[in-house]
Design an enzyme around this catalytic site. Structure first.
Site, PDB file in Angstrom:
ATOM      1  N   HIS A 289       0.857  -1.184   0.000  1.00 15.69           N
ATOM      2  CA  HIS A 289       0.000   0.000   0.000  1.00 15.69           C
ATOM      3  C   HIS A 289       0.897   1.239   0.000  1.00 15.69           C
ATOM      4  O   HIS A 289       1.632   1.466   0.953  1.00 15.69           O
ATOM      5  CB  HIS A 289      -0.888  -0.023   1.255  1.00 15.69           C
ATOM      6  N   HIS A 332       0.027   2.637  11.545  1.00 14.89           N
ATOM      7  CA  HIS A 332       1.233   3.445  11.513  1.00 14.89           C
ATOM      8  C   HIS A 332       1.214   4.559  12.553  1.00 14.89           C
ATOM      9  O   HIS A 332       0.174   4.916  13.096  1.00 14.89           O
ATOM     10  CB  HIS A 332       1.479   4.028  10.118  1.00 14.89           C
ATOM     11  N   GLU A 338      -2.410  14.381  11.157  1.00 13.34           N
ATOM     12  CA  GLU A 338      -3.401  14.138  10.123  1.00 13.34           C
ATOM     13  C   GLU A 338      -4.813  14.477  10.614  1.00 13.34           C
ATOM     14  O   GLU A 338      -5.289  13.905  11.590  1.00 13.34           O
ATOM     15  CB  GLU A 338      -3.372  12.668   9.694  1.00 13.34           C
ATOM     16  N   HIS A 362      -5.565  12.441  14.052  1.00 10.93           N
ATOM     17  CA  HIS A 362      -4.505  11.559  14.532  1.00 10.93           C
ATOM     18  C   HIS A 362      -3.227  12.383  14.519  1.00 10.93           C
ATOM     19  O   HIS A 362      -2.661  12.668  13.461  1.00 10.93           O
ATOM     20  CB  HIS A 362      -4.388  10.329  13.633  1.00 10.93           C
ATOM     21  N   HIS A 368      -2.549   4.851  14.701  1.00 15.39           N
ATOM     22  CA  HIS A 368      -3.867   4.722  14.099  1.00 15.39           C
ATOM     23  C   HIS A 368      -3.802   3.740  12.944  1.00 15.39           C
ATOM     24  O   HIS A 368      -2.728   3.293  12.546  1.00 15.39           O
ATOM     25  CB  HIS A 368      -4.418   6.082  13.650  1.00 15.39           C
TER      26      HIS A 368
END
Length: 431
Positions: A289, A332, A338, A362, A368
């Site tokens: 990803h 992560h 964020e 976050h 999260h």
């Protein structure tokens, strides 16, 4: 909904010229002794005079009256609008999420309906951002607004609006964005009965397009897809109000005419809009990803190369084809902070509780990732090419810790049980 179709100029950061009356723009100079139609020439700068040519942003306006024709300012109640630095409550490292803010029942226009959820940096120091929600059920009637603290990125979530600005008109609806530069005067007209959306107030470097790097000459955002208004002026007199956000506070003054009286303009610091469906998504065609930086639409650089004051990132409809891969965002922790919002549909990492109009935060080094049910589902899915449809989430990502306001931490919209979405994560370790 009767969505307005206006003519636009195209090309991100171009040097434009446009006139609502023929010959209003001087030729070969900016400030002649007399301007046609007895207009006033006025320069407007959003960078220092001496900024390098590639970074310099300014317009010349040719207007019916210069901007100095206005009344004396007096303080206006800030309501729930706040400005960085946020000091009214300590900033916790806790992961946070909110339900949508309700549309008010009493008459509320764009200015009255601004609610600050978080901010970072310092508006006075010209670093960081403010993150707001706007909720409105009324157009701005006889009222105009400008923000001296930063440029405004509009992300509509519900209801189309028209931004009437000094440079002309922009119509935007959910799925589109608009940016109004620092100091531009404007009013907000509702096209539907109500409107709700997100605002990123950028105190720092004006937004630019992200570099493409090894992707090459095409992809992500393309300059040709950004649209700027053509000149359109208001020549009306009466009892109007001009509201300013200045150094963190609201002020008001009386003004006897519309300040949107620019008959012609030329320059490169003007409002613009962008249709997010035109974002050319890049993604993996093999495994793993990729980092969300591949979805950056606009960025405001900081003093450190590659580290943003703020990135505006979207998660639009796209194909997922990664092989032997956990496809949702991985668990992560991040030095960047964020703040996320959802315009429509479902976000793939949070299938429950994160709804259109909602938000999450976050912060730096706060862990999260996917909720427990999403992990189970994605870990055991039959991996075939999958089209993510009817979804549009976004993120304001910043190098600075994002501090929630007192309202955000204590208001009814905060989901006090947000952390429960990870409680079902099981231990599978075996030797």
């Amino acid at each position: 909904m009767n969505f307005p179709e206006y003519d636009y100029l195209t090309g991100f950061g171009n040097e434009f010229e446009t006139e609502a009356l023929e010959g209003a723009l001087p030729i070969g100079q900016f400030s002649p002794q007399k301007v046609k139609y007895d207009l006033y020439a006025e320069q407007y700068n959003t960078t220092a005079f001496t900024a390098p040519r590639a970074d310099n942003r300014r317009n010349w306006f040719y207007r019916i009256r210069p901007s100095v024709v206005q009344g004396d300012y007096s303080p206006l109640d800030n309501g729930l609008l706040r400005t960085a630095p946020i000091t009214e409550v300590p900033t916790p490292p806790t992961m946070l999420r909110w339900n949508p803010i309700d549309i008010p029942t009493e008459k509320t226009d764009f200015v009255d309906g601004l609610i600050t959820m978080a901010a970072n940096g310092s508006a006075n120091g010209q670093t960081g951002i403010g993150i707001h929600v706007y909720v409105a059920n009324s157009s701005m009637d006889g009222r105009y607004f400008y923000n001296a603290d930063g440029e405004l990125l509009f992300v509509p979530q519900q209801g189309a609006i028209v931004l009437h600005t000094e440079c002309g008109k922009l119509a935007i609806k959910p799925g589109e964005i608009a940016v109004i530069p620092r100091g531009i005067k404007f009013s907000v007209e509702l096209i539907e009965a109500t409107a709700r959306g997100y605002i990123c107030e950028n105190y720092g470097h004006p937004y630019i397009l992200p570099e493409r790097g090894p992707v090459g000459a095409n992809g992500y955002t393309n300059e040709r897809d950004f649209q700027y208004p053509v000149a359109a002026f208001e020549d009306i007199e009466g009892d109007f109000e001009l509201v300013a956000k200045f150094n963190g506070n609201l002020f008001r003054c009386d003004i006897g005419h519309s300040p949107l009286d620019v008959v012609a303009w030329t320059g490169n610091s003007a409002p613009y809009k962008y249709d997010l469906s035109r974002f050319n998504v890049m993604n993996t065609v093999s495994f793993d990803h990729p980092d969300p930086s591949i979805f950056t639409v606009l960025t405001s650089p900081s003093g450190t190369a590659g580290v943003a004051n703020v990135d505006f990132v979207i998660f639009p409809p796209r194909w997922m084809v990664a092989e032997n891969t956990f496809r949702p965002p991985y668990y992560h922790r991040n030095i960047m902070s964020e703040f996320m919002g959802l315009i429509e549909g479902v976000y793939d990492a949070k299938e429950h509780g994160f709804v259109p109009g909602g938000m999450s935060l976050h912060n730096c080094m706060s862990p999260h990732g996917p909720e427990a049910d999403v992990f189970e589902k994605a870990s055991n899915a039959e991996l075939e090419p999958q089209r993510y449809e009817n979804t549009l989430a976004f993120m304001f990502e910043s190098r600075y810790v994002i501090s929630p306001t007192k309202y955000a931490l204590e208001g009814k919209e905060r989901q006090q049980n947000y952390l429960d979405c990870w409680k079902g994560i099981k231990k599978y370790f075996s030797q």
